[in-house]
Scaffold this motif. Structure first.
Motif, short mmCIF file in Angstrom:
data_model
loop_
_atom_site.label_atom_id
_atom_site.label_comp_id
_atom_site.label_asym_id
_atom_site.label_seq_id
_atom_site.Cartn_x
_atom_site.Cartn_y
_atom_site.Cartn_z
N THR A 6 0.84 -1.19 0.00
CA THR A 6 0.00 0.00 0.00
C THR A 6 0.88 1.24 0.00
N TYR A 7 0.60 2.12 -0.95
CA TYR A 7 1.31 3.39 -1.07
C TYR A 7 0.33 4.52 -0.77
N SER A 8 0.84 5.63 -0.29
CA SER A 8 0.02 6.82 -0.06
C SER A 8 0.31 7.81 -1.18
N VAL A 9 -0.77 8.26 -1.85
CA VAL A 9 -0.62 9.18 -2.97
C VAL A 9 -1.45 10.43 -2.68
N GLY A 41 -8.69 15.21 -2.50
CA GLY A 41 -7.92 16.33 -1.98
C GLY A 41 -6.99 15.98 -0.84
N GLY A 42 -7.01 14.72 -0.42
CA GLY A 42 -6.16 14.29 0.70
C GLY A 42 -5.16 13.26 0.24
N THR A 43 -4.83 12.34 1.13
CA THR A 43 -3.89 11.28 0.81
C THR A 43 -4.68 9.98 0.63
N SER A 44 -4.60 9.42 -0.55
CA SER A 44 -5.35 8.21 -0.89
C SER A 44 -4.46 6.98 -0.76
N ALA A 45 -5.08 5.87 -0.34
CA ALA A 45 -4.37 4.60 -0.24
C ALA A 45 -4.43 3.89 -1.59
N VAL A 46 -3.26 3.50 -2.10
CA VAL A 46 -3.16 2.80 -3.38
C VAL A 46 -2.54 1.43 -3.09
N ARG A 47 -3.36 0.37 -3.24
CA ARG A 47 -2.90 -0.99 -3.00
C ARG A 47 -2.52 -1.63 -4.32
N VAL A 59 7.64 2.95 -8.77
CA VAL A 59 6.26 3.32 -8.44
C VAL A 59 6.16 4.84 -8.35
N ARG A 60 7.14 5.48 -7.70
CA ARG A 60 7.16 6.94 -7.57
C ARG A 60 7.15 7.59 -8.95
N ASP A 61 7.96 7.07 -9.87
CA ASP A 61 8.03 7.62 -11.23
C ASP A 61 6.70 7.45 -11.95
N ALA A 72 4.96 11.06 1.83
CA ALA A 72 6.01 10.53 2.69
C ALA A 72 5.45 9.41 3.55
N SER A 73 6.22 8.35 3.67
CA SER A 73 5.76 7.20 4.48
C SER A 73 5.90 7.48 5.94
#
Length: 73
Positions: A6-9, A41-47, A59-61, A72-73
């Motif tokens: 899970t990444y935060s975007v 408008g916030g930080t979404s969870a991307v699984r 993934v960042r790219d 930021a994690s």
């Protein structure tokens, strides 16, 4: 065996945003599935489910290519 990370975007606000991020991450080798819990408008969870662990810089790219940023994690 697959792995799910899970990444935060940040910066996504709508379905079009999630589609753009999903499309770019899906281009990475080994990605099997992308699920996004949109927080407009916030930080979404991307699984991301993939065959093996993905390189975070790749993934960042991909997220950057879609016009957004990993938070930021």
């Amino acid at each position: 065996m697959s792995t799910t990370t899970t990444y935060s975007v940040s910066g996504m606000t709508c379905g079009h945003c999630t589609s753009a991020v999903t499309e770019e991450i899906s281009k990475l080798v080994g990605v099997q599935d992308v699920q996004i819990d949109l927080v407009a408008g916030g930080t979404s969870a991307v699984r991301v489910t993939s065959e093996s662990a993905l390189d975070e810089s790749a993934v960042r790219d991909a997220v950057d290519e879609a016009g957004y940023a990993l938070a930021a994690s």
